[in-house]
Design an enzyme around this catalytic site. Structure first.
Site, PDB file in Angstrom:
ATOM      1  N   GLU A   1      -3.376 -15.294   1.260  1.00  0.00           N
ATOM      2  CA  GLU A   1      -3.774 -14.531   2.896  1.00  0.00           C
ATOM      3  C   GLU A   1      -4.254 -14.927   3.909  1.00  0.00           C
ATOM      4  O   GLU A   1      -4.596 -14.594   4.977  1.00  0.00           O
ATOM      5  CB  GLU A   1      -3.691 -12.657   1.763  1.00  0.00           C
ATOM      6  CG  GLU A   1      -4.111 -11.849   3.509  1.00  0.00           C
ATOM      7  CD  GLU A   1      -3.602 -10.528   2.884  1.00  0.00           C
ATOM      8  OE1 GLU A   1      -3.389  -9.294   3.200  1.00  0.00           O
ATOM      9  OE2 GLU A   1      -4.219 -10.436   1.992  1.00  0.00           O
TER      10      GLU A   1
ATOM     11  N   SER B   1       0.519  -1.041  -0.082  1.00  0.00           N
ATOM     12  CA  SER B   1      -0.139   0.213   0.711  1.00  0.00           C
ATOM     13  C   SER B   1       0.886   1.238   0.409  1.00  0.00           C
ATOM     14  O   SER B   1       2.405   0.991   0.873  1.00  0.00           O
ATOM     15  CB  SER B   1      -0.742   0.122   0.936  1.00  0.00           C
ATOM     16  OG  SER B   1      -1.491  -1.101   1.066  1.00  0.00           O
TER      17      SER B   1
END
Length: 382
Positions: free
Chosen positions: A236, A118
């Site tokens: 994930e 991010s």
């Protein structure tokens, strides 16, 4: 999903419970705890192969480990990013040399990792990353410049896997490369903790100012980072969601106990909402079991994220509601050195506000389901 639990799996669960009972009470700091786990071979149970210092566990055994770990009250993991995200990615896309270099220290708990995805202008929109990586040293390395944000545990990590743009003319998901970057680079990497509502700082800003990454530490091909990054996101969410739900059940039990103690459970609306929270948690468990092993289709991780994020926020709201007026007062007096302390209910309420944002916001999860599962027209990108 039918796990076909065998007597060997039952014996494995008993071994796990006995080991945790013997070691959790002696745990000190999180980093040394990772080394303790690694020395016993508990890191890497879910890897598709062993031989790196890790044990190999069946799906039923991975579930047993995750559930017993959550029940034991063992410390929060510092090594889960390396174990559950990077390691499966290296096993799928890494070279033999990369596997031999990085997997053993992950399994031993001696090297910790963080995730450089991010950015301030590209949070949930990962294809918009602007961090640059330019070839240097006659093609022997890359120099990385840019900023990452919300980087979990970067202040503890030894390494960071970074998604960076190696083709300056590229746009969106083209021209990205997946790089393994050492964090110990004074003057080239700066980590700034982000103070959260809870007063803690698990998240960080990371600034790269000419940080060095060796060319042999590119995972996959140069410019093929988007495919590697998407593969990593597929790892994930899996068995770890079941351990998460054990923690949720423990939190729900504390909320129910508080409701009974304070008399809030006498309110029929509160009772109905507590029962609904319990029922929804059971649904989440069966959904997680149903989709283990990738059997839930391309939208399964997004559905799971939507389910637990909203549920956990509602639990946090209920935690402070049943506490009554006392829920607005901290457990200790204010002081300049410690502006505020939080009890468990207050921490749950404040931390859960981020659940519908981090790891892909609810809006992003709905877009994924709309486009990849329902086949709706793609959302226009600016």
């Amino acid at each position: 999903m039918d796990f076909g639990v065998t007597s060997a799996d039952d014996a494995f669960r008993a071994e796990v419970r006995g080991w945790l009972d013997a070691h959790v009470a002696r745990a000190t700091d999180r980093r040394s705890w990772e080394r303790t786990l690694g020395a016993a071979g508990w890191i890497g149970l879910g890897w598709p192969q062993d031989g790196y210092g890790n044990r190999s566990g069946s799906l039923a055994q991975q579930v047993a480990w995750a559930e017993e770990y959550a029940r034991s009250g063992a410390p929060a993991r510092s090594g889960h990013i390396g174990e559950n995200l990077l390691a499966p990615t290296l096993l799928a896309h890494g070279t033999a040399e990369q596997k031999a270099r990085f997997l053993p220290p992950i399994a031993a708990g001696t090297e910790l990792w963080c995730q450089g995805y991010s950015e301030p202008g590209a949070g949930s929109d990962l294809a918009g990353v602007r961090t640059r990586a330019e070839a240097a040293d006659d093609g022997r390395s890359y120099r990385i410049t840019g900023q990452k944000i919300w980087t979990s545990l970067a202040h503890e990590a030894d390494w960071c896997f970074v998604l960076a743009r190696t083709d300056p003319e590229s746009v969106r998901h083209h021209g990205l490369t997946f790089l393994l970057v050492p964090m110990d680079q004074p003057g080239r990497i700066e980590v700034r903790p982000i103070r959260q509502l809870t007063g803690t700082s698990e998240f960080n800003e990371v600034f790269f100012d000419g940080a060095h990454a060796r060319v042999e530490h590119v995972v996959g091909a140069v410019g093929d980072g988007w495919r590697v990054a998407m593969s990593l996101l597929g790892f994930e969410r899996g068995v770890s969601t079941l351990a998460q739900q054990i923690g949720f059940a423990q939190e729900l039990r504390r909320v129910v106990d508080t409701a009974v103690r304070t008399g809030a459970a006498d309110d029929p609306v509160v009772r109905e909402r507590l029962v609904r929270l319990w029922a929804e948690l059971r649904v989440m468990r069966w959904n997680a079991l149903r989709t283990l092993g990738g059997s839930g289709g391309p939208g399964a991780p997004s559905v799971a994220k939507l389910l637990w994020a909203g549920w956990h926020q509602r639990l946090g709201e209920m935690a402070v509601r049943v506490g009554g007026a006392a829920a607005s007062v901290g457990p200790v007096d204010w002081s300049p050195s410690a502006p505020y302390e939080l009890d468990d209910a207050q921490h749950l309420f404040l931390f859960s506000r981020a659940d519908t944002i981090y790891g892909g916001s609810d809006q992003i999860q709905r877009t994924i389901i709309a486009e990849r599962v329902l086949g709706l027209p793609r959302q226009p990108k600016g």
